[in-house]
Design a protein around this motif. Structure first.
Motif: not given
Length: 362
Positions: A78-85, A115-117, A120-128, A354-362
């Motif tokens: 969660i922290v790593v994804r938040s920092l990436k965003l 930055q807001r995403i 927000v992701f960090f706090f929403a995920a931790v609360l959930f 999508y057709k090449k199966g490339i999904f770039i996750k941040v």
């Protein structure tokens, strides 16, 4: 489960496509009113786009962490994804095509959409992952009411508080005090510090929708329609005391936008999951790589705006003037056609990824 995630993916894709559309007109001086933000209080269709994305971030959190073991590794992700965003957002704010490829420090905007995403992701995920849905409802209500009381009743520099764009607006005041010259405007930032608190609730309301979609409740579309309609009514009633305002992300704005988000997602869910209608594949493709599409559209758009051609016009301006401006088209239509071309490009890119199966996750 897959079908339900599909409807969420379509909604996410629609949202990211709309984000690109409203962010890339041919010229900001000629834009149809629905594709502009409200000047201050009130809202337009464009004002729904960003809260829709935060809402669907919350829905995705519910899917991702509902049955996941919670340990140190979960928090690390969660922290790593938040920092990436946040890092991607700061990069967009600091980058320039001219050496040394970074703006002067005083010109760098610290807040921003990504930055807001991330925050927000960090706090929403931790609360959930730490609280049940009943407690989350209480937290959401507490945050919205507290924000209203702070904005409406805390004096600023000895002056009575206001919801207008003024020095005695608490959110504006704090942004200027904390960020100084690093704001979007001299006196406020639409992704400012204090307004991030209710933005977290926008995501938590999406969490509740995700839980409903994963539940064994019958007639989920009807439930979401009822929730959406109730939020719309509550938000517009609250508007009488705390005006609907995207720049301030007011509590009434949170309820109204979450209401529309529930209604829109309920319709998509009904069509795809209940009626079995197959549509919106291109939005599903965009939804699968939403963040990277938004980042690329912002980054490339920034480059095109900074590169100058022979007459001093930006490459963006040159493209628009050369290809889209014609006597038989209004400037607003020319501007919209340019934006639609940009959207088409990124939809095609989404399709190829999508057709090449490339999904770039941040």
């Amino acid at each position: 489960m897959r079908d339900r995630i599909l409807s969420v993916d379509i909604f996410r894709g629609m949202t990211i496509v709309l984000m690109i559309l409203v962010n890339t007109p041919g010229t900001w001086s000629s834009v149809y009113a629905p594709f502009l933000h409200a000047p201050w209080h009130g809202y337009t269709p464009t004002d729904l786009v960003f809260p829709f994305f935060l809402f669907i971030v919350g829905t995705s959190i519910a899917f991702a962490y509902k049955n996941k073991a919670i340990n140190a590794g979960t928090y690390k992700k969660i922290v790593v994804r938040s920092l990436k965003l946040i890092g991607l957002g700061l990069f967009l704010g600091a980058f320039t095509i001219y050496f040394p490829f970074v703006k002067d420090f005083s010109d760098i905007r610290f807040p921003g959409v990504l930055q807001r995403i991330g925050v927000v992701f960090f706090f929403a995920a931790v609360l959930f992952i730490n609280f049940n849905w009943k407690t989350l409802i209480g937290i959401s209500a507490f945050l919205l009411i507290s924000y209203w009381l702070l904005m409406g009743y805390v004096p600023v520099n000895g002056m009575e508080s206001t919801f207008e764009r003024a020095p005695n607006n608490l959110a504006n005041y704090l942004d200027v005090q904390v960020f100084g010259t690093h704001n979007y405007k001299d006196d406020y930032d639409p992704e400012g510090l204090l307004s991030t608190i209710p933005a977290i609730v926008s995501s938590l309301l999406g969490v509740f929708t995700g839980l409903i979609l994963m539940s064994k409740q019958p007639k989920k579309a009807t439930i979401l329609m009822g929730i959406g309609g109730s939020m719309l009514i509550a938000g517009h009633l609250w508007d009488l005391f705390f005006p609907i305002n995207k720049a301030l992300w007011t509590s009434s704005f949170v309820l109204v936008t979450a209401g529309w988000a529930n209604l829109a997602l309920a319709l998509i869910y009904y069509l795809t999951d209940v009626r079995g209608v197959r549509f919106g594949s291109i939005f599903r493709y965009a939804g699968a790589n939403a963040i990277i599409l938004y980042f690329l559209s912002s980054f490339i758009g920034k480059i095109l705006g900074q590169i100058k051609v022979s007459d001093g016009t930006s490459m963006h301006g040159w493209f628009f003037k050369t290809i889209y401006i014609h006597d038989f088209l209004s400037m607003q239509m020319s501007s919209l056609l340019y934006a639609l071309t940009v959207v088409t490009f990124y939809c095609l890119l989404a399709y190829l990824l999508y057709k090449k199966g490339i999904f770039i996750k941040v």
